[in-house]
Motif scaffolding. Sequence first.
Motif, PDB file in Angstrom:
ATOM      1  N   MET A  18     -60.993 -41.319  -4.881  1.00  0.00           N
ATOM      2  CA  MET A  18     -59.804 -40.609  -5.324  1.00  0.00           C
ATOM      3  C   MET A  18     -60.175 -39.304  -6.006  1.00  0.00           C
ATOM      4  SD  MET A  18     -57.068 -42.364  -4.497  1.00  0.00           S
ATOM      5  CE  MET A  18     -55.791 -41.893  -5.668  1.00  0.00           C
ATOM      6  N   ASN A  19     -61.355 -39.243  -6.605  1.00  0.00           N
ATOM      7  CA  ASN A  19     -61.766 -38.056  -7.330  1.00  0.00           C
ATOM      8  C   ASN A  19     -62.593 -37.104  -6.488  1.00  0.00           C
ATOM      9  OD1 ASN A  19     -60.549 -38.973  -9.706  1.00  0.00           O
ATOM     10  ND2 ASN A  19     -62.359 -40.188 -10.262  1.00  0.00           N
ATOM     11  N   SER A  20     -62.739 -37.387  -5.221  1.00  0.00           N
ATOM     12  CA  SER A  20     -63.578 -36.552  -4.365  1.00  0.00           C
ATOM     13  C   SER A  20     -62.726 -35.710  -3.428  1.00  0.00           C
ATOM     14  CB  SER A  20     -64.526 -37.427  -3.541  1.00  0.00           C
ATOM     15  OG  SER A  20     -63.784 -38.168  -2.592  1.00  0.00           O
ATOM     16  N   SER A  21     -63.380 -34.740  -2.840  1.00  0.00           N
ATOM     17  CA  SER A  21     -62.672 -33.879  -1.885  1.00  0.00           C
ATOM     18  C   SER A  21     -62.371 -34.614  -0.586  1.00  0.00           C
ATOM     19  CB  SER A  21     -63.522 -32.645  -1.584  1.00  0.00           C
ATOM     20  OG  SER A  21     -64.774 -33.015  -1.025  1.00  0.00           O
ATOM     21  N   LEU A  22     -63.007 -35.776  -0.386  1.00  0.00           N
ATOM     22  CA  LEU A  22     -62.751 -36.534   0.824  1.00  0.00           C
ATOM     23  C   LEU A  22     -61.295 -36.930   0.923  1.00  0.00           C
ATOM     24  CD1 LEU A  22     -63.762 -37.977   3.355  1.00  0.00           C
ATOM     25  CD2 LEU A  22     -64.381 -39.924   1.913  1.00  0.00           C
ATOM     26  N   LEU A  23     -60.682 -37.222  -0.225  1.00  0.00           N
ATOM     27  CA  LEU A  23     -59.284 -37.616  -0.225  1.00  0.00           C
ATOM     28  C   LEU A  23     -58.404 -36.495   0.318  1.00  0.00           C
ATOM     29  CD1 LEU A  23     -57.234 -39.783  -0.942  1.00  0.00           C
ATOM     30  CD2 LEU A  23     -57.102 -38.803  -3.235  1.00  0.00           C
ATOM     31  N   SER A  24     -58.734 -35.273  -0.051  1.00  0.00           N
ATOM     32  CA  SER A  24     -57.958 -34.131   0.447  1.00  0.00           C
ATOM     33  C   SER A  24     -58.083 -34.013   1.959  1.00  0.00           C
ATOM     34  CB  SER A  24     -58.443 -32.844  -0.223  1.00  0.00           C
ATOM     35  OG  SER A  24     -58.263 -32.916  -1.618  1.00  0.00           O
ATOM     36  N   TRP A  25     -59.298 -34.242   2.460  1.00  0.00           N
ATOM     37  CA  TRP A  25     -59.506 -34.181   3.906  1.00  0.00           C
ATOM     38  C   TRP A  25     -58.731 -35.291   4.615  1.00  0.00           C
ATOM     39  CZ3 TRP A  25     -61.394 -30.495   6.891  1.00  0.00           C
ATOM     40  CH2 TRP A  25     -62.215 -29.526   6.314  1.00  0.00           C
ATOM     41  N   LEU A  26     -58.730 -36.471   4.027  1.00  0.00           N
ATOM     42  CA  LEU A  26     -58.006 -37.578   4.642  1.00  0.00           C
ATOM     43  C   LEU A  26     -56.509 -37.298   4.704  1.00  0.00           C
ATOM     44  CD1 LEU A  26     -59.833 -40.666   3.074  1.00  0.00           C
ATOM     45  CD2 LEU A  26     -59.994 -39.833   5.425  1.00  0.00           C
ATOM     46  N   ARG A  27     -55.986 -36.695   3.636  1.00  0.00           N
ATOM     47  CA  ARG A  27     -54.569 -36.351   3.624  1.00  0.00           C
ATOM     48  C   ARG A  27     -54.247 -35.328   4.705  1.00  0.00           C
ATOM     49  NH1 ARG A  27     -54.008 -35.855  -2.950  1.00  0.00           N
ATOM     50  NH2 ARG A  27     -53.480 -38.050  -3.381  1.00  0.00           N
ATOM     51  N   ALA A  28     -55.123 -34.349   4.835  1.00  0.00           N
ATOM     52  CA  ALA A  28     -54.910 -33.318   5.852  1.00  0.00           C
ATOM     53  C   ALA A  28     -54.956 -33.919   7.256  1.00  0.00           C
ATOM     54  CB  ALA A  28     -55.964 -32.219   5.706  1.00  0.00           C
ATOM     55  N   LEU A  29     -55.919 -34.810   7.470  1.00  0.00           N
ATOM     56  CA  LEU A  29     -56.041 -35.443   8.785  1.00  0.00           C
ATOM     57  C   LEU A  29     -54.860 -36.360   9.070  1.00  0.00           C
ATOM     58  CD1 LEU A  29     -59.866 -36.285   8.778  1.00  0.00           C
ATOM     59  CD2 LEU A  29     -58.701 -34.458  10.041  1.00  0.00           C
ATOM     60  N   ALA A  30     -54.364 -37.040   8.049  1.00  0.00           N
ATOM     61  CA  ALA A  30     -53.211 -37.926   8.230  1.00  0.00           C
ATOM     62  C   ALA A  30     -51.971 -37.148   8.644  1.00  0.00           C
ATOM     63  CB  ALA A  30     -52.947 -38.699   6.947  1.00  0.00           C
ATOM     64  N   ASN A  31     -51.885 -35.905   8.223  1.00  0.00           N
ATOM     65  CA  ASN A  31     -50.728 -35.075   8.564  1.00  0.00           C
ATOM     66  C   ASN A  31     -50.791 -34.529   9.983  1.00  0.00           C
ATOM     67  OD1 ASN A  31     -49.504 -35.388   6.039  1.00  0.00           O
ATOM     68  ND2 ASN A  31     -50.639 -33.674   5.155  1.00  0.00           N
ATOM     69  N   LEU A  32     -51.862 -34.834  10.702  1.00  0.00           N
ATOM     70  CA  LEU A  32     -52.001 -34.343  12.072  1.00  0.00           C
ATOM     71  C   LEU A  32     -51.217 -35.179  13.078  1.00  0.00           C
ATOM     72  CD1 LEU A  32     -55.806 -33.469  12.293  1.00  0.00           C
ATOM     73  CD2 LEU A  32     -53.893 -31.885  12.138  1.00  0.00           C
ATOM     74  N   GLN A  33     -50.618 -36.271  12.628  1.00  0.00           N
ATOM     75  CA  GLN A  33     -49.924 -37.147  13.573  1.00  0.00           C
ATOM     76  C   GLN A  33     -48.847 -36.425  14.389  1.00  0.00           C
ATOM     77  OE1 GLN A  33     -48.199 -40.661  11.884  1.00  0.00           O
ATOM     78  NE2 GLN A  33     -47.610 -41.505  13.853  1.00  0.00           N
ATOM     79  N   PRO A  34     -47.962 -35.630  13.775  1.00  0.00           N
ATOM     80  CA  PRO A  34     -46.969 -34.919  14.591  1.00  0.00           C
ATOM     81  C   PRO A  34     -47.604 -33.998  15.625  1.00  0.00           C
ATOM     82  CG  PRO A  34     -46.347 -34.890  12.271  1.00  0.00           C
ATOM     83  CD  PRO A  34     -47.746 -35.412  12.331  1.00  0.00           C
ATOM     84  N   LEU A  35     -48.668 -33.291  15.219  1.00  0.00           N
ATOM     85  CA  LEU A  35     -49.372 -32.424  16.162  1.00  0.00           C
ATOM     86  C   LEU A  35     -50.001 -33.247  17.274  1.00  0.00           C
ATOM     87  CD1 LEU A  35     -50.509 -29.694  17.059  1.00  0.00           C
ATOM     88  CD2 LEU A  35     -52.416 -30.049  15.463  1.00  0.00           C
ATOM     89  N   GLY A  36     -50.529 -34.404  16.910  1.00  0.00           N
ATOM     90  CA  GLY A  36     -51.154 -35.268  17.904  1.00  0.00           C
ATOM     91  C   GLY A  36     -50.160 -35.744  18.951  1.00  0.00           C
ATOM     92  N   ILE A  37     -48.958 -36.103  18.515  1.00  0.00           N
ATOM     93  CA  ILE A  37     -47.942 -36.572  19.464  1.00  0.00           C
ATOM     94  C   ILE A  37     -47.490 -35.438  20.371  1.00  0.00           C
ATOM     95  CG2 ILE A  37     -45.585 -37.462  19.658  1.00  0.00           C
ATOM     96  CD1 ILE A  37     -46.105 -39.102  17.144  1.00  0.00           C
TER      97      ILE A  37
END
Length: 212
Positions: A18-37
């Motif tokens: 939660m305290n790492s930048s990985l969380l930010s990347w995961l959030r960004a990747l999770a938001n790719l679903q509309p683009l993916g569809i």
Amino acid sequence: MIFLNQSYKPVCFFELLMNSSLLSWLRALANLQPLGIRSLRLAIALVLIWIGGLKFAPYEADGIVPFVAHSPFMSFFYQHPADYQKYQNKEGELNIHNRQWHEANNTYGFAKGLGVLLIGLGLLLLGNRLHPALGLVGGILVVILSLGTLSFLITTPEAWVPHLGDADYGFPFLSGRGRLVIKDVMMLAGAVVLIADSARQWLSRLQREASH
């Protein structure tokens, strides 16, 4: 006896995460679903329209003859489905005698009709932008098309490596034609995703209209 420091607290992996930048990347990747569809819709439509257009070329029509000739659902479109093996053409080859046989067999007429169908399905998927009902119908038809294509694995002997002396033949050793057919599993799965997306969009539209 070993005494543990009561103030010691085990480090939790998820707290670090939660305290790492990985969380930010995961959030960004999770938001790719509309683009993916949207990308999936465009990709399937592109394949359908492109392959549909190629069905008007004799070499592509020749290539699907074994599938159609062996299919209990399609062989009636051909005049002489049992005789196709004597008149097969290689890609890029021009054999006038074989070409004339395929013309009489309705090889090219059937392929052109199939091409129109494929192009129409691709346009229906793209029509989702106009109304999700179009995309929904297109997705359902693509599912049916994919199931029909996958049935060739059962009906077409040429989908499997023949027994010519090597130890690898039959199931599960797909031939070139079989490897082409099995890819429709991805088309089938993608179409299910598009059906769900179109249905969701249609429901949202109906709810907005009902609220006005």
